[in-house]
Design a protein around this motif. Structure first.
Motif, short mmCIF file in Angstrom:
data_model
loop_
_atom_site.label_atom_id
_atom_site.label_comp_id
_atom_site.label_asym_id
_atom_site.label_seq_id
_atom_site.Cartn_x
_atom_site.Cartn_y
_atom_site.Cartn_z
N THR A 189 1.15 -0.15 5.73
CA THR A 189 -0.24 -0.48 5.46
C THR A 189 -1.10 0.33 6.42
O THR A 189 -0.84 0.34 7.63
CB THR A 189 -0.51 -1.98 5.66
OG1 THR A 189 0.41 -2.73 4.88
CG2 THR A 189 -1.93 -2.32 5.22
N GLU A 211 0.80 -1.21 0.00
CA GLU A 211 0.00 0.00 0.00
C GLU A 211 0.84 1.27 0.00
O GLU A 211 0.57 2.22 -0.73
CB GLU A 211 -0.93 0.00 1.21
CG GLU A 211 -1.93 1.15 1.21
CD GLU A 211 -2.93 1.03 2.36
OE1 GLU A 211 -3.06 -0.07 2.91
OE2 GLU A 211 -3.56 2.03 2.70
N THR A 261 -7.01 -0.39 6.44
CA THR A 261 -6.88 -1.61 5.64
C THR A 261 -6.64 -2.82 6.52
O THR A 261 -7.21 -3.91 6.29
CB THR A 261 -5.71 -1.44 4.65
OG1 THR A 261 -5.98 -0.32 3.78
CG2 THR A 261 -5.55 -2.70 3.80
N ARG A 300 -8.90 -6.31 6.91
CA ARG A 300 -8.32 -7.63 6.63
C ARG A 300 -8.52 -8.57 7.81
O ARG A 300 -8.87 -9.73 7.64
CB ARG A 300 -6.82 -7.48 6.33
CG ARG A 300 -6.51 -6.85 4.98
CD ARG A 300 -5.00 -6.75 4.80
NE ARG A 300 -4.65 -6.09 3.56
CZ ARG A 300 -3.40 -5.76 3.23
NH1 ARG A 300 -2.40 -6.06 4.05
NH2 ARG A 300 -3.16 -5.15 2.08
#
Length: 586
Positions: free
Chosen positions: A192, A109, A196, A200
Motif C-alpha cells: 500500500t 493496492e 494512501t 487513511r
C-alpha cells in the motif's frame, strides 16, 4: 402498530426552568468571567497535549492495523490453490487470473510475485474496478525479498514488513514466501502506497500524518501540497519529540516518533500534527472581587435548583428507569403521560419507540426461525443486493444414509420425528461453532462456515467445521441410544467437509430471495461425503481443509489417499477424522 400522535410543542417546561435561572445566570456570568479567564489557558494547553498524544497513539494503532491487514492478505494469497504451481512454471497468465480477482475484491493496492530466482513474474496495481499489470524492476536487493529468498525468519515468523522506495514512490510492503510443498516456489508482496496510508490514518484519527525517511525528509503527508520541513537530527531519536510546524498561514503542533513495524522500530519516522489555532485568544485576568458574588449566586442557584429539580425531574427519573429496563431487555414498559409539556412529549415518544422495538424484535424472531441468525443480521443490516460476493468458506455437507428405505418401511410420524431430531443436532452444532445452515434438502444439510466475523480466516472456519462435525457425530450417537430403547431403526450419517472459494449472497428475485453459496467447492463437499460409505467412515475432509487447519494439535486424522470423485477430472486427496483430543478445551 399504531403510532401515537405527538402533542404540539408547548414551551411550558422551558418557562419553568428558564425564568428563575435568567436572573441567576446574569449574576453567575459576572462571577465566572474571572474563573474562565484564569483557567482557560491551562485547560486549552492540557487539552491540546492530550489530543495530540491521543492522536499519536491512535495513528500507531492504525499502523499496526494496516500491517495486520496486509499480513492477512498475503497469507491468504500465498495459499491460493494453484498459485505455487503457477509461480514455479512462470505462468504469468495463470498468476494474473489467480491474483487479480482477489486484489479487486479485497481492495489491495499493489501485488508483486517474484520467482525463486529473484525475477519479477507479475506486478499488479489495483485501480479500484480492476487490477492492471505494471512494469517492475528487479527486487532482490530489497531486504524483505532477500530474506525470504534466503528462507530467513525473525522472531515474528517468515513474513517481513518494510517501507521501501518503489520506483520513486514510498510503499509499505508485506513480503511472504510461497511454498510448493516444502520447497520455496517464490515470493509474494502485498503493498500500500504511503500516500494512501497517511490519508487513511488522517480519516481514522482526524489528525494530519506525515511519514519521514531515515534522513528526516518527508516521504508522504496529508498536510496538503506543501510538505513540512525535514526533521532535525535532534528529532530523529528513539523517543517521541515535539515541534511547531508553520505551513503558510496555518500553524501546527507535531509529535515525531519512530515508525514501528512487526513490533520493532524502523529507520523511518511518523509525525502526527494538529492545528494550534484553538490555543489562541486566552485570557489572563484574575478578578478576586467577584468571588463573593460567585459564591452567593452559586448558593442561590443550588437552593432553587433543589426545589425545582424535585418537581421537574420526577418524570425524567421515570424515563431513566424505563430506559434502563429497555437496555436490559424489558420491552413491556409503558409510561403514563401526565403532562402536556416537553416531558410529556418525550414520554409519548418513548412509548412509541418501545412499541417499535417490540415489533422489530418480533420480526427478528420470526426471521430467525427461517434463516440462520447470522444471515438474519446480515439481511437486516445491509441493503438487499443480488450481485453476490466471492468468499473463502468451509462447507460441511451431511446426508442420512438409506433414508429413502427407512421412509418406505416406517410410519411417516416416525420418519419425520427422526429427521427433525437429526436436523436439531445439526442446527445446534452449527450455531455453537458459528456455522450457517444454508438449506435442508430432504435428508441432507448444507452448512457454511466463514461468514461470521470470528471466522474471517480459513483456519478458523475449517476448525469450526470439523468441531461441528464431531459434535454432530456425538449427538447422533446419543440419538441412536434413545432410538434403540424405543425400538426404532438407527440413523447413520455421512459428513463431507471442503474449504474453497464460492460466490455467496442473495439469489432469486426482488420479491423472493434466498441466501446461498454457489461454486465447485460446494459440490466437492457433497462428492466427498459420498465416499464415507465406500471407506466405511462418517467424517471426511478435503486436502484444502486439511491444509487450512494447519496441523492442529490433538486432531486425529487418517490419510485416505487420492480418490476419484464423480464430475472431477483429477483425483482428490481426502482425510478421515477420528476425533480431537482437545475437545474438552473447545
Amino acid at each position: 402498530m399504531v403510532v401515537s400522535q405527538r402533542p404540539l410543542f408547548a414551551p411550558r417546561l422551558s418557562f419553568k426552568i428558564t425564568l428563575p435561572y435568567v436572573v441567576l445566570a446574569l449574576i453567575l456570568a459576572l462571577a465566572t468571567i474571572y474563573i474562565v479567564a484564569s483557567t482557560q489557558a491551562a485547560k486549552v494547553t492540557n487539552e491540546f497535549s492530550r489530543q495530540i498524544e491521543d492522536s499519536r497513539v491512535r495513528v500507531a494503532d492504525s499502523v499496526v492495523l494496516a500491517e495486520k491487514v496486509q499480513v492477512a492478505n498475503v497469507r491468504t494469497l500465498a495459499r491460493l490453490n494453484g498459485l505455487a504451481q503457477a509461480v514455479r512454471a512462470g505462468d504469468n497468465q495463470s498468476l494474473m487470473a489467480l491474483v487479480a480477482p482477489y486484489a479487486v475484491s479485497q481492495s489491495i493496492e499493489r501485488i508483486v510475485v517474484v520467482g525463486a530466482s529473484g525475477q519479477v513474474l507479475i506486478a499488479l496495481h489495483n485501480r479500484g474496478a480492476e487490477a492492471l499489470p505494471a512494469a517492475h524492476p528487479d527486487l532482490s536487493h530489497w531486504e524483505g525479498v532477500g530474506a525470504v529468498l534466503d528462507q530467513h525468519s525473525d522472531d515474528q515468523g517468515d513474513k517481513f514488513v518494510e517501507l521501501v522506495d518503489d520506483q520513486g514512490e514510498p510503499v509499505l510492503y508485506t513480503t511472504a514466501p510461497i511454498y510448493d510443498g516444502d520447497a520455496l516456489a517464490g515470493v509474494l508482496l502485498v503493498g500500500t502506497s504511503a500516500h494512501t496510508l497517511v490519508e487513511r490514518w488522517r480519516g481514522a484519527t482526524l489528525a494530519d500524518v506525515t511519514l519521514y525517511a531515515a534522513d528526516g525528509a518527508p516521504l508522504a503527508t496529508s498536510l496538503g501540497a506543501d510538505p513540512p520541513a525535514p526533521l532535525d537530527a535532534a528529532l530523529r531519536g528513539d523517543r517521541p519529540a515535539y515541534r511547531d510546524v508553520a505551513l503558510g498561514s496555518r500553524d501546527y503542533g507535531e509529535v515525531i516518533a519512530p515508525l514501528w513495524l512487526r513490533s520493532h522500530p524502523t529507520d523511518q519516522f511518523i509525525g502526527v500534527a494538529i492545528s494550534t489555532a484553538g490555543q489562541e485568544g486566552q485570557y489572563q485576568q484574575a478578578e478576586f472581587r467577584l468571588l463573593p458574588i460567585f459564591g452567593a449566586g452559586l448558593l442561590a442557584t443550588f437552593l432553587l435548583g433543589i426545589v425545582l429539580s424535585h418537581r421537574i425531574t420526577r418524570p425524567i427519573f421515570a424515563l431513566v428507569d424505563a430506559a434502563e429496563g429497555v437496555a436490559s431487555g424489558d420491552l413491556d414498559r409503558v409510561l403514563p403521560v401526565t403532562t402536556g409539556d416537553e416531558i410529556g412529549a418525550l414520554t409519548s415518544s418513548f412509548n412509541t419507540m418501545i412499541g417499535g422495538l417490540r415489533e422489530r424484535e418480533r420480526m427478528h424472531d420470526i426471521l430467525g426461525r427461517f434463516v440462520s441468525p447470522t444471515v438474519a443480521r446480515m439481511v437486516l443490516s445491509q441493503p438487499l443486493d443480488l450481485s453476490g460476493e466471492t468468499k473463502l468458506l468451509t462447507i460441511l455437507f451431511t446426508d442420512l444414509r438409506d433414508f429413502t428405505v427407512l421412509s418406505e418401511q416406517e410410519e411417516p410420524t416416525v420418519v419425520i420425528g427422526g429427521l427433525n431430531a437429526y436436523f436439531r443436532i445439526v442446527v445446534e452444532a452449527a450455531d455453537r461453532y458459528g456455522g450457517i445452515v444454508n438449506k435442508f434438502g430432504g435428508d441432507s444439510t448444507l452448512v457454511l462456515f466463514g461468514l461470521a466475523d470470528e471466522q474471517s480466516n480459513p483456519q478458523a472456519s475449517a476448525e469450526a467445521a470439523v468441531r461441528a462435525a464431531l459434535e454432530i457425530r456425538a449427538g447422533l450417537c446419543q440419538l441412536n441410544e434413545r432410538r434403540a430403547i424405543e425400538g426404532v431403526p438407527l440413523l447413520a450419517a455421512g459428513i463431507g467437509i471442503n474449504t474453497g472459494t464460492v460466490v455467496a449472497g442473495l439469489i432469486g428475485a426482488e420479491r423472493r430471495m434466498e441466501y446461498t453459496a454457489i461454486g465447485d467447492a460446494v459440490n466437492l463437499s457433497s462428492r466427498i461425503q459420498t465416499l464415507n460409505r465406500k471407506l466405511d467412515t462418517d467424517i471426511l475432509i478435503s486436502d484444502a481443509t486439511y491444509q487450512a487447519l494447519d496441523r492442529p494439535r490433538g486432531l486425529q486424522v487418517v490419510n485416505r489417499g487420492l480418490r476419484q470423485l464423480k464430475g472431477k477430472s483429477q483425483r482428490v486427496r481426502v482425510y478421515s477424522i477420528s476425533g480431537w483430543e482437545s475437545d474438552d478445551a473447545a
